[in-house]
Motif scaffolding. Structure first.
Motif, PDB file in Angstrom:
ATOM      1  N   ARG A  99       0.172  11.708  -3.982  1.00  0.00           N
ATOM      2  CA  ARG A  99       1.221  12.713  -3.855  1.00  0.00           C
ATOM      3  C   ARG A  99       0.631  14.107  -3.629  1.00  0.00           C
ATOM      4  O   ARG A  99       1.143  14.895  -2.822  1.00  0.00           O
ATOM      5  CB  ARG A  99       2.098  12.684  -5.106  1.00  0.00           C
ATOM      6  CG  ARG A  99       3.250  13.630  -5.004  1.00  0.00           C
ATOM      7  CD  ARG A  99       4.230  13.492  -6.157  1.00  0.00           C
ATOM      8  NE  ARG A  99       5.260  14.475  -5.952  1.00  0.00           N
ATOM      9  CZ  ARG A  99       6.561  14.239  -6.006  1.00  0.00           C
ATOM     10  NH1 ARG A  99       7.001  13.044  -6.314  1.00  0.00           N
ATOM     11  NH2 ARG A  99       7.435  15.185  -5.766  1.00  0.00           N
ATOM     12  N   TRP A 150      -0.378  14.413  -0.046  1.00  0.00           N
ATOM     13  CA  TRP A 150       0.799  14.593   0.816  1.00  0.00           C
ATOM     14  C   TRP A 150       1.333  16.019   0.720  1.00  0.00           C
ATOM     15  O   TRP A 150       1.669  16.627   1.720  1.00  0.00           O
ATOM     16  CB  TRP A 150       1.892  13.590   0.436  1.00  0.00           C
ATOM     17  CG  TRP A 150       1.618  12.197   0.887  1.00  0.00           C
ATOM     18  CD1 TRP A 150       0.437  11.513   0.787  1.00  0.00           C
ATOM     19  CD2 TRP A 150       2.537  11.302   1.515  1.00  0.00           C
ATOM     20  NE1 TRP A 150       0.577  10.255   1.314  1.00  0.00           N
ATOM     21  CE2 TRP A 150       1.849  10.094   1.752  1.00  0.00           C
ATOM     22  CE3 TRP A 150       3.884  11.404   1.882  1.00  0.00           C
ATOM     23  CZ2 TRP A 150       2.465   9.000   2.357  1.00  0.00           C
ATOM     24  CZ3 TRP A 150       4.507  10.309   2.483  1.00  0.00           C
ATOM     25  CH2 TRP A 150       3.793   9.123   2.710  1.00  0.00           C
ATOM     26  N   LYS A 192      -0.641  17.861   3.341  1.00  0.00           N
ATOM     27  CA  LYS A 192       0.379  17.410   4.307  1.00  0.00           C
ATOM     28  C   LYS A 192      -0.097  16.198   5.096  1.00  0.00           C
ATOM     29  O   LYS A 192       0.268  16.023   6.267  1.00  0.00           O
ATOM     30  CB  LYS A 192       0.767  18.526   5.290  1.00  0.00           C
ATOM     31  CG  LYS A 192       0.973  19.902   4.675  1.00  0.00           C
ATOM     32  CD  LYS A 192       2.158  19.957   3.740  1.00  0.00           C
ATOM     33  CE  LYS A 192       2.369  21.357   3.199  1.00  0.00           C
ATOM     34  NZ  LYS A 192       3.284  21.346   2.041  1.00  0.00           N
ATOM     35  N   ALA A 243      -0.303  12.067   5.414  1.00  0.00           N
ATOM     36  CA  ALA A 243       0.323  10.821   4.958  1.00  0.00           C
ATOM     37  C   ALA A 243      -0.753   9.746   4.852  1.00  0.00           C
ATOM     38  O   ALA A 243      -1.039   9.030   5.804  1.00  0.00           O
ATOM     39  CB  ALA A 243       1.430  10.416   5.935  1.00  0.00           C
ATOM     40  N   ASP A 274       3.739   1.990   4.040  1.00  0.00           N
ATOM     41  CA  ASP A 274       5.131   1.613   4.318  1.00  0.00           C
ATOM     42  C   ASP A 274       6.041   2.721   3.795  1.00  0.00           C
ATOM     43  O   ASP A 274       6.220   2.881   2.595  1.00  0.00           O
ATOM     44  CB  ASP A 274       5.431   0.279   3.616  1.00  0.00           C
ATOM     45  CG  ASP A 274       6.844  -0.188   3.904  1.00  0.00           C
ATOM     46  OD1 ASP A 274       7.620   0.567   4.543  1.00  0.00           O
ATOM     47  OD2 ASP A 274       7.188  -1.311   3.487  1.00  0.00           O
ATOM     48  N   LEU A 275       6.623   3.478   4.735  1.00  0.00           N
ATOM     49  CA  LEU A 275       7.454   4.617   4.326  1.00  0.00           C
ATOM     50  C   LEU A 275       8.725   4.172   3.619  1.00  0.00           C
ATOM     51  O   LEU A 275       9.404   4.977   2.987  1.00  0.00           O
ATOM     52  CB  LEU A 275       7.806   5.477   5.542  1.00  0.00           C
ATOM     53  CG  LEU A 275       6.622   6.177   6.214  1.00  0.00           C
ATOM     54  CD1 LEU A 275       7.102   6.982   7.416  1.00  0.00           C
ATOM     55  CD2 LEU A 275       5.908   7.095   5.235  1.00  0.00           C
ATOM     56  N   ASP A 276       9.064   2.896   3.718  1.00  0.00           N
ATOM     57  CA  ASP A 276      10.238   2.392   3.000  1.00  0.00           C
ATOM     58  C   ASP A 276       9.910   1.990   1.571  1.00  0.00           C
ATOM     59  O   ASP A 276      10.794   1.596   0.828  1.00  0.00           O
ATOM     60  CB  ASP A 276      10.827   1.186   3.740  1.00  0.00           C
ATOM     61  CG  ASP A 276      11.530   1.628   5.002  1.00  0.00           C
ATOM     62  OD1 ASP A 276      12.142   2.718   4.992  1.00  0.00           O
ATOM     63  OD2 ASP A 276      11.470   0.898   6.001  1.00  0.00           O
ATOM     64  N   ALA A 277       8.644   2.039   1.192  1.00  0.00           N
ATOM     65  CA  ALA A 277       8.275   1.615  -0.164  1.00  0.00           C
ATOM     66  C   ALA A 277       7.204   2.543  -0.727  1.00  0.00           C
ATOM     67  O   ALA A 277       6.175   2.107  -1.202  1.00  0.00           O
ATOM     68  CB  ALA A 277       7.780   0.169  -0.139  1.00  0.00           C
ATOM     69  N   LEU A 278       7.489   3.832  -0.679  1.00  0.00           N
ATOM     70  CA  LEU A 278       6.528   4.796  -1.218  1.00  0.00           C
ATOM     71  C   LEU A 278       6.541   4.731  -2.739  1.00  0.00           C
ATOM     72  O   LEU A 278       7.604   4.655  -3.339  1.00  0.00           O
ATOM     73  CB  LEU A 278       6.901   6.208  -0.769  1.00  0.00           C
ATOM     74  CG  LEU A 278       6.778   6.438   0.731  1.00  0.00           C
ATOM     75  CD1 LEU A 278       7.283   7.821   1.091  1.00  0.00           C
ATOM     76  CD2 LEU A 278       5.340   6.251   1.169  1.00  0.00           C
ATOM     77  N   PRO A 279       5.363   4.793  -3.351  1.00  0.00           N
ATOM     78  CA  PRO A 279       5.323   4.638  -4.801  1.00  0.00           C
ATOM     79  C   PRO A 279       5.910   5.826  -5.555  1.00  0.00           C
ATOM     80  O   PRO A 279       6.138   5.729  -6.741  1.00  0.00           O
ATOM     81  CB  PRO A 279       3.824   4.493  -5.105  1.00  0.00           C
ATOM     82  CG  PRO A 279       3.122   5.089  -3.947  1.00  0.00           C
ATOM     83  CD  PRO A 279       4.023   4.890  -2.766  1.00  0.00           C
ATOM     84  N   PHE A 280       6.174   6.942  -4.883  1.00  0.00           N
ATOM     85  CA  PHE A 280       6.682   8.098  -5.624  1.00  0.00           C
ATOM     86  C   PHE A 280       8.022   8.610  -5.124  1.00  0.00           C
ATOM     87  O   PHE A 280       8.517   9.611  -5.601  1.00  0.00           O
ATOM     88  CB  PHE A 280       5.672   9.247  -5.607  1.00  0.00           C
ATOM     89  CG  PHE A 280       5.136   9.556  -4.243  1.00  0.00           C
ATOM     90  CD1 PHE A 280       3.836   9.229  -3.935  1.00  0.00           C
ATOM     91  CD2 PHE A 280       5.925  10.155  -3.291  1.00  0.00           C
ATOM     92  CE1 PHE A 280       3.335   9.511  -2.676  1.00  0.00           C
ATOM     93  CE2 PHE A 280       5.437  10.441  -2.053  1.00  0.00           C
ATOM     94  CZ  PHE A 280       4.136  10.112  -1.734  1.00  0.00           C
ATOM     95  N   ALA A 281       8.614   7.957  -4.145  1.00  0.00           N
ATOM     96  CA  ALA A 281       9.819   8.532  -3.538  1.00  0.00           C
ATOM     97  C   ALA A 281      11.095   7.902  -4.109  1.00  0.00           C
ATOM     98  O   ALA A 281      11.141   6.713  -4.365  1.00  0.00           O
ATOM     99  CB  ALA A 281       9.790   8.354  -2.035  1.00  0.00           C
ATOM    100  N   ARG A 282      12.070   8.741  -4.314  1.00  0.00           N
ATOM    101  CA  ARG A 282      13.416   8.259  -4.613  1.00  0.00           C
ATOM    102  C   ARG A 282      14.242   8.398  -3.346  1.00  0.00           C
ATOM    103  O   ARG A 282      13.940   9.226  -2.496  1.00  0.00           O
ATOM    104  CB  ARG A 282      14.069   9.095  -5.719  1.00  0.00           C
ATOM    105  CG  ARG A 282      13.356   9.042  -7.046  1.00  0.00           C
ATOM    106  CD  ARG A 282      14.257   9.616  -8.144  1.00  0.00           C
ATOM    107  NE  ARG A 282      14.577  11.009  -7.891  1.00  0.00           N
ATOM    108  CZ  ARG A 282      13.914  12.035  -8.418  1.00  0.00           C
ATOM    109  NH1 ARG A 282      12.883  11.827  -9.193  1.00  0.00           N
ATOM    110  NH2 ARG A 282      14.288  13.260  -8.164  1.00  0.00           N
ATOM    111  N   ALA A 283      15.280   7.595  -3.239  1.00  0.00           N
ATOM    112  CA  ALA A 283      16.140   7.695  -2.052  1.00  0.00           C
ATOM    113  C   ALA A 283      16.846   9.041  -2.059  1.00  0.00           C
ATOM    114  O   ALA A 283      17.161   9.584  -3.116  1.00  0.00           O
ATOM    115  CB  ALA A 283      17.150   6.571  -2.041  1.00  0.00           C
ATOM    116  N   ALA A 284      17.039   9.607  -0.870  1.00  0.00           N
ATOM    117  CA  ALA A 284      17.710  10.911  -0.776  1.00  0.00           C
ATOM    118  C   ALA A 284      19.205  10.717  -0.990  1.00  0.00           C
ATOM    119  O   ALA A 284      19.751   9.661  -0.734  1.00  0.00           O
ATOM    120  CB  ALA A 284      17.445  11.525   0.577  1.00  0.00           C
TER     121      ALA A 284
END
Lengths: 322, 322
Positions: A269, A272, A276, A278, A312-322
């Motif tokens: 994180r 990123w 910046k 990925a 895999d941007l659909d399964a990032l370990p730190f992201a929550r859905a917007a």
């Protein structure tokens, strides 16, 4: 020459650099004042996630594929990998205009198979266990007479991976420490050989997830450990050392630094947000290690290999859905 | 000289480049063979998300702050912005060693206030509406005697933003088209002035979200539109053209290309996946425009300004939780 029993020399590494120069990217080195302040040392990030196919693996694969004689090359290249090495071999073979066959377990994600096929390689599916993979690989080798390019236990591959550090040390002169992820050990072996060919005083550390700590334990105990089950968010760091990489690292690595998955995700994180960039989790173990063991790095000039960016941007370990 | 009524000359832009050279990053230009194939043209991405504070805004703020006489500078700088411009002015003032005051609506996210304070600026809170912001700004200017640095309607700021394109055209010679996001128009004005100073034949397009299409409609209708409510995922593109930027763009912009938010999110994802660059939505409008209007770009050599990378990783528009 048996590629599994030869330690690459500086000449081998320089030949590899010349061989892949027309093919590979010269990747940039990025810096961040805020990460330097956080780490208490000066960090130089070698951006191998910006290499072709999005990982350093292209360097080793390209060197191996372009090292083959025309006669050998004509029969094609065979490897087993569901990850970045498979894509790297596929692309290198397409660039040379020769056939590639990649043995992949049928449990691999469809997206990875598609990537390998997109580069023009033939995919041979097998069962997941290592015996099935080895049997399928042997069968393809028999059938085609092709050349095996192992993902890491191969002097040509190690010499290719070493070119990243050759480049880094030219771009950021005066580094006294380099940190690279360790899995099968091809990248870390190449990193250490390139660094020590320049200056034997450079300290080279591996960084490894706790959940796949075979390299750490193998080097600490003096015996190569195989057959463990790896569990880590770092999907690129689940292999075990090979015979050749184990021998090189016993000689050259200052140590393997263990980090846990939470530290990897936090470091990913940070990269990123501050750089910046990925990067994939496997690439973040290096910064995680610097932050976990600050006493090893205080005031140093440190190179870190950002090894890949295929995440895999659909399964990032730190992201929550917007 | 009234900075809101002066069109920067090439000399102004070159002076700005020299003035900020010791302060700003020379940002890299990245390329991607797969994005070129997708777009049908050759794309050159100018990485201003790797600029200090993570956005091109630092260029304009630094040029304005370092243009002040010592006497004026000593009274400090005042601006209003809850975004990248506020952080940019705060950092530029810290580097010059002078006070900065940033007027911010109290509805702004705490994290943005913290970023501005981290750079050492005083934050003055006000109500959200423009009248309250203007009143609070006027009050601070009266109280401090400081200098106002407007986010875009200011020749010094425009000349600073123009330096990104000066740099890009040197790094990627022979570009025939440049695309930049448009919001208040400072970046696009600077882009157009720098490009046309080099070669009046270079086509310069703005890219704008449909939900904030005031620049498109203003330029199409010949009258500057103000007072609309913007709705778009591009949180950096909600401002309206100023008097100066409107005048410059009427002269210099080949057009403003509209894209919808879904196209922006898809383009952002492509940049993350293919270039491995963590850009914010506002920066992705440029690639979205190239992909939506392929007939404008076919076979061209195109520069795209990736304007910023300050994105909330907890609220990515395309990520699902792992």
């Amino acid at each position: 020459m048996d590629p599994t029993a030869h330690v690459p020399s500086l000449a081998d590494i320089e030949n590899a650099a010349a061989r892949i120069a027309p093919l590979a990217q010269v990747t940039p080195v990025l810096r961040s004042a805020s990460l330097d302040a956080l780490a208490g040392c000066s960090l130089h990030f070698k951006c191998e996630h910006l290499q072709r196919i999005g990982a350093f693996k292209f360097r080793g694969a390209a060197n191996a594929v372009f090292s083959l004689s025309d006669e050998d090359a004509a029969r094609g290249v065979v490897t087993q990998s569901s990850g970045n090495h498979g894509a790297a071999v596929a692309l290198a073979c397409r660039l040379r205009g020769i056939p590639a066959t990649v043995v992949v377990p049928r449990t691999a994600p469809a997206i990875k198979l598609a990537a390998i096929r997109d580069f023009g390689a033939r995919v041979v599916l097998c069962e997941h266990d290592q015996a099935s993979r080895d049997a399928a690989t042997a069968e393809v080798l028999r059938e085609t007479g092709g050349a095996l390019v192992h993902p890491f236990n191969d002097a040509r591959v190690i010499a290719g991976q070493a070119t990243a550090t050759l480049e880094l040390l030219r771009q950021a002169p005066g580094l006294d420490t380099v940190v690279a992820p360790v899995s099968g050990g091809g990248l870390l072996s190449g990193t250490a050989l390139a660094a020590h060919a320049q200056d034997p005083g450079i300290r080279v550390f591996g960084a490894e997830p706790e959940g796949a700590r075979d390299a750490h334990d193998s080097l600490a105990g003096g015996t190569r450990i195989v057959g463990r089950r790896a569990e880590t968010v770092c999907d690129g760091l689940r292999a075990e050392l090979g015979t050749l990489t184990f021998a090189i690292l016993r000689e050259h690595a200052a140590g393997v630094l263990l980090v846990d998955d939470a530290e990897v995700v936090a470091a990913m994180r940070l990269v990123w947000e501050r750089l910046k960039q990925a990067i994939e989790p496997s690439a973040a173990v290096t910064l995680a290690a610097v932050l976990r063991y600050p006493e090893r790095f205080a005031g140093r000039r440190v190179g870190l290999i950002l090894s890949g960016g295929n995440v895999d941007l659909d399964a990032l370990p730190f992201a929550r859905a917007a």
